[in-house]
Design a protein around this motif. Structure first.
Motif, PDB file in Angstrom:
ATOM      1  N   CYS B  12      58.102  23.800  16.334  1.00 30.06           N
ATOM      2  CA  CYS B  12      57.365  23.212  17.460  1.00 30.06           C
ATOM      3  C   CYS B  12      55.872  23.198  17.177  1.00 30.06           C
ATOM      4  N   ALA B  13      55.258  22.021  17.307  1.00 26.33           N
ATOM      5  CA  ALA B  13      53.805  21.910  17.131  1.00 26.33           C
ATOM      6  C   ALA B  13      53.241  20.900  18.122  1.00 26.33           C
ATOM      7  N   PRO B  14      53.272  21.210  19.431  1.00 28.04           N
ATOM      8  CA  PRO B  14      52.742  20.256  20.407  1.00 28.04           C
ATOM      9  C   PRO B  14      51.262  19.968  20.155  1.00 28.04           C
ATOM     10  N   GLY B  15      50.882  18.734  20.366  1.00 27.60           N
ATOM     11  CA  GLY B  15      49.476  18.365  20.173  1.00 27.60           C
ATOM     12  C   GLY B  15      49.178  17.849  18.793  1.00 27.60           C
ATOM     13  N   TYR B  16      50.159  17.895  17.916  1.00 27.41           N
ATOM     14  CA  TYR B  16      49.961  17.385  16.558  1.00 27.41           C
ATOM     15  C   TYR B  16      50.919  16.217  16.333  1.00 27.41           C
ATOM     16  N   PRO B  17      50.588  15.363  15.348  1.00 20.03           N
ATOM     17  CA  PRO B  17      51.396  14.147  15.190  1.00 20.03           C
ATOM     18  C   PRO B  17      52.703  14.380  14.441  1.00 20.03           C
ATOM     19  N   LEU B  45      72.804  26.636   8.337  1.00 18.86           N
ATOM     20  CA  LEU B  45      71.455  26.627   8.917  1.00 18.86           C
ATOM     21  C   LEU B  45      70.991  25.180   9.063  1.00 18.86           C
ATOM     22  N   ALA B  46      70.333  24.911  10.151  1.00 15.44           N
ATOM     23  CA  ALA B  46      69.745  23.581  10.358  1.00 15.44           C
ATOM     24  C   ALA B  46      68.301  23.777  10.799  1.00 15.44           C
ATOM     25  N   ALA B  47      67.508  22.733  10.636  1.00 16.74           N
ATOM     26  CA  ALA B  47      66.117  22.803  11.101  1.00 16.74           C
ATOM     27  C   ALA B  47      65.746  21.451  11.681  1.00 16.74           C
ATOM     28  N   LEU B  48      64.917  21.475  12.685  1.00 16.78           N
ATOM     29  CA  LEU B  48      64.410  20.217  13.241  1.00 16.78           C
ATOM     30  C   LEU B  48      63.028  20.444  13.833  1.00 16.78           C
ATOM     31  N   TYR B  49      62.278  19.337  13.891  1.00 16.42           N
ATOM     32  CA  TYR B  49      60.906  19.384  14.367  1.00 16.42           C
ATOM     33  C   TYR B  49      60.792  18.677  15.708  1.00 16.42           C
ATOM     34  N   GLU B  50      60.067  19.269  16.621  1.00 20.10           N
ATOM     35  CA  GLU B  50      59.775  18.625  17.907  1.00 20.10           C
ATOM     36  C   GLU B  50      58.264  18.619  18.091  1.00 20.10           C
ATOM     37  N   GLU B  51      57.721  17.467  18.469  1.00 19.82           N
ATOM     38  CA  GLU B  51      56.267  17.365  18.573  1.00 19.82           C
ATOM     39  C   GLU B  51      55.745  17.504  19.998  1.00 19.82           C
ATOM     40  N   THR B  52      56.670  17.617  20.970  1.00 16.48           N
ATOM     41  CA  THR B  52      56.200  17.772  22.346  1.00 16.48           C
ATOM     42  C   THR B  52      56.734  19.073  22.924  1.00 16.48           C
ATOM     43  N   GLU B  53      55.981  19.593  23.891  1.00 15.55           N
ATOM     44  CA  GLU B  53      56.390  20.844  24.521  1.00 15.55           C
ATOM     45  C   GLU B  53      57.732  20.680  25.261  1.00 15.55           C
ATOM     46  N   PRO B  54      57.895  19.631  26.076  1.00 15.96           N
ATOM     47  CA  PRO B  54      59.198  19.475  26.749  1.00 15.96           C
ATOM     48  C   PRO B  54      60.342  19.310  25.748  1.00 15.96           C
ATOM     49  N   GLY B  55      60.087  18.581  24.668  1.00 11.35           N
ATOM     50  CA  GLY B  55      61.121  18.405  23.632  1.00 11.35           C
ATOM     51  C   GLY B  55      61.522  19.739  23.038  1.00 11.35           C
ATOM     52  N   CYS B  56      60.532  20.582  22.763  1.00 12.00           N
ATOM     53  CA  CYS B  56      60.825  21.912  22.210  1.00 12.00           C
ATOM     54  C   CYS B  56      61.659  22.726  23.191  1.00 12.00           C
ATOM     55  N   MET B  57      61.271  22.655  24.468  1.00 10.43           N
ATOM     56  CA  MET B  57      61.975  23.471  25.451  1.00 10.43           C
ATOM     57  C   MET B  57      63.428  23.011  25.616  1.00 10.43           C
ATOM     58  N   SER B  66      68.365  29.346  17.507  1.00 12.75           N
ATOM     59  CA  SER B  66      68.202  30.795  17.465  1.00 12.75           C
ATOM     60  C   SER B  66      66.915  31.229  16.786  1.00 12.75           C
ATOM     61  N   LEU B  67      66.233  30.281  16.120  1.00 11.41           N
ATOM     62  CA  LEU B  67      64.983  30.613  15.442  1.00 11.41           C
ATOM     63  C   LEU B  67      63.918  29.599  15.828  1.00 11.41           C
ATOM     64  N   LEU B  68      62.687  30.081  15.905  1.00 11.64           N
ATOM     65  CA  LEU B  68      61.571  29.200  16.262  1.00 11.64           C
ATOM     66  C   LEU B  68      60.441  29.406  15.259  1.00 11.64           C
ATOM     67  N   LEU B  69      59.890  28.294  14.797  1.00 13.70           N
ATOM     68  CA  LEU B  69      58.641  28.335  14.032  1.00 13.70           C
ATOM     69  C   LEU B  69      57.643  27.550  14.855  1.00 13.70           C
ATOM     70  N   ALA B  70      56.617  28.226  15.345  1.00 18.18           N
ATOM     71  CA  ALA B  70      55.730  27.562  16.312  1.00 18.18           C
ATOM     72  C   ALA B  70      54.294  28.000  16.128  1.00 18.18           C
ATOM     73  N   THR B  71      53.412  27.170  16.666  1.00 21.51           N
ATOM     74  CA  THR B  71      52.002  27.545  16.711  1.00 21.51           C
ATOM     75  C   THR B  71      51.827  28.694  17.703  1.00 21.51           C
ATOM     76  N   LEU B  72      50.709  29.407  17.563  1.00 21.91           N
ATOM     77  CA  LEU B  72      50.459  30.536  18.457  1.00 21.91           C
ATOM     78  C   LEU B  72      50.421  30.120  19.931  1.00 21.91           C
ATOM     79  N   PRO B  73      49.727  29.022  20.294  1.00 17.40           N
ATOM     80  CA  PRO B  73      49.711  28.675  21.726  1.00 17.40           C
ATOM     81  C   PRO B  73      51.121  28.505  22.299  1.00 17.40           C
ATOM     82  N   PHE B  74      51.964  27.784  21.596  1.00 20.88           N
ATOM     83  CA  PHE B  74      53.320  27.569  22.089  1.00 20.88           C
ATOM     84  C   PHE B  74      54.050  28.910  22.220  1.00 20.88           C
TER      85      PHE B  74
END
Lengths: 256, 255
Positions: B12-17, B45-57, B66-74
């Protein structure tokens, strides 16, 4: 994180430009005078939805380029035909080949007609096609595209229905932002507005304006631009424009 | 070999393209590399990227996430709601695992920023912005922007605007031609850039141990290196607990 966000840019980052081959390598030897080849190419391009006509147009534009390399219109036509083919090609390897060959055509255009703004514009467009097919070239391509488009805007912003403004707006809207890339939605808006002002009846300009307005928080104005794009695309479809359906689909999706 | 149920790493990286579809090939490569390093079957294992906060949620609500890689704000915004447990730091290429957030405005600013707007790529969390810049007046309006460079230009031109920059933006600011028209108002203590966390105890400790070792050795594997390059991550490191505690404390104090 810009690391993850930059996926579209950098998968082991690759150079967007290489030394192009000699012009003789890009197409068959000319089978007639340049003017005739260009006329034949334009005729094939007008029939581009028919089987093999887009490829025939591309080949004729390339022959015309070989016959008169100083005329940027031949290179521009070839790149436009390659872009059209990429949009309809299912084989990824072939799409990549077409995109890379479009970049080469753009480079040869610049070599042979160095002052021509059309070469700047169409090389920028080709770099965008290549970045879409080979994302690793994006990081190198995006700043080059911005430079080429700004130069084209200074010299001939009217090319391809205000294409330099329109394409620059799209690059600024979709590229990663500073400091990783040139993306900047705020800077994109005046470019999209300039395109829509210069050629308001060209649906892609209204689509770009809609996207720019939306990304700048102007939802109501964005809807108006998308509605205008849909109306223009519908009219273009009625006239038989083969690109109109794609424009209409984009506008409808944005209005949903 | 440890048999894992299909687990998904949500990035998750909201605010980035970038968007989910564009990122998927790189996400697939990352998941494959991680599976190899963990000695678990590919596909577990699978991985996917979401660019919006609602999408991540929405993604995080799904049981396989079960795993999250996210920016500190998120991470800070959703730590309690999604019961996140921070496990590792992610190190961006050409950067460090920690960064300082910097508040800047035009050089000729008044002593108080009363009446100013604050823009930031992390502006989707007003509380995070206040946590990184606690001296902001209570009524300052906070907005998210992806056009940070334009915001800086407007601030440099005297608009009543301040910009909260992340570490890489702050580092690049000095190279701007109008850098001399900007002033730094405040710099945060070092904070984690990005974190790997487990979600809602969907991975038990034994499974996490396997995955933790895999994350930590990912950068040593040449094949995995390519997958990490694609997401511009240099590698994963043990968590800096002190820096995370500092960030968490600042966030909890902010309103």
């Amino acid at each position: 994180m810009r690391t993850v966000a930059s996926i579209i840019l950098c998968a082991g980052c690759a150079q967007a430009l290489h030394k192009p081959p000699p012009i003789e390598a890009i197409g068959a030897a000319p089978r007639g005078p340049a003017a005739q080849l260009l006329a034949d190419a334009d005729a094939a391009w007008a029939r581009r939805v028919e089987p093999d006509q887009a490829a025939a147009a591309e080949e004729l534009f390339l022959q015309a380029a070989r016959a008169d390399p100083r005329n940027p219109e031949s290179f521009a036509g070839a790149i436009r035909a390659k872009a059209f083919r990429i949009g309809r090609e299912k084989d990824g390897a072939e799409r990549t080949r077409l995109a890379e060959s479009a970049v080469i055509a753009g480079q040869l255009c610049q070599e042979n007609a160095p002052a021509a703004p059309a070469c700047d514009y169409w090389l920028a467009a080709a770099l965008g096609l290549q970045a879409r097919e080979r994302s690793a070239t994006g990081h190198d391509a995006l700043p080059r595209m911005v430079d080429l488009l700004r130069r084209a805007i200074r010299t001939d912003p009217a090319i391809d229905q205000a294409g330099p403004h329109r394409l620059l707006a799209i690059v600024l809207l979709r590229a990663p932002g500073w400091p990783m890339g040139p993306g900047d939605a705020e800077a994109a808006l005046p470019e999209a507005q300039a395109a829509a002002r210069a050629a308001p009846d060209f649906a892609p300009n209204q689509l770009a304006l809609g996207e720019a307005l939306k990304k700048n928080g102007k939802a109501a104005e964005a809807r108006a631009a998308y509605s205008q794009a849909l109306r223009l695309a519908t009219e273009a479809a009625a006239r038989g424009d083969p690109d109109a359906k794609g424009w209409a689909d984009d506008a409808s999706a944005a209005l949903r | 070999m440890l048999a894992l149920a299909a687990a998904t790493l949500v990035v998750c990286a909201p605010g980035y393209p970038g968007n989910t579809a564009e990122a998927q090939p790189a996400m697939d490569a990352l998941a494959r590399s991680l599976a190899r390093a963990a000695h678990v079957p590919e596909g577990s294992l699978a991985a996917l990227y979401e660019e919006t906060e609602p999408g991540c949620m929405r993604r995080l609500a799904q049981p396989e996430s079960s795993l999250l890689l996210a920016t500190l704000p998120f991470y800070l915004v959703h730590e309690q709601e999604v019961r996140l447990v921070a496990r590792l730091s992610a190190m961006p290429q050409g950067s460090e695992t920690l960064e300082r957030w910097t508040l800047v405005t035009g050089k000729d600013h008044p002593p108080s920023l009363e009446g100013y707007t604050v823009e930031s790529s992390a502006g989707y969390s007003k509380r995070f912005v206040r946590a990184m810049a606690p001296q902001l007046p209570g009524r300052a309006e906070i907005q998210q922007t992806s056009a940070v460079l334009s915001a800086l230009k407007r601030a440099a031109n005297g608009e009543k605007l301040a910009v909260l920059l992340d570490g890489s933006q702050a580092a690049a600011m000095a190279k701007l031609p109008f850098a001399g028209s900007l002033a730094v108002l405040q710099t945060s203590p070092p904070m984690p850039v990005a974190l790997v966390a487990t979600v809602r105890k969907r991975i038990d400790d034994e499974r996490w141990k396997t995955l933790e070792a895999a994350f930590l050795r990912l950068a040593e594997d040449r094949a995995a290196r390519e997958a990490l390059d694609a997401v511009r991550i240099a590698g994963f490191l043990p968590l800096d607990d002190k820096a995370l505690t500092t960030a968490r404390t600042a966030y909890r104090r902010a309103r």
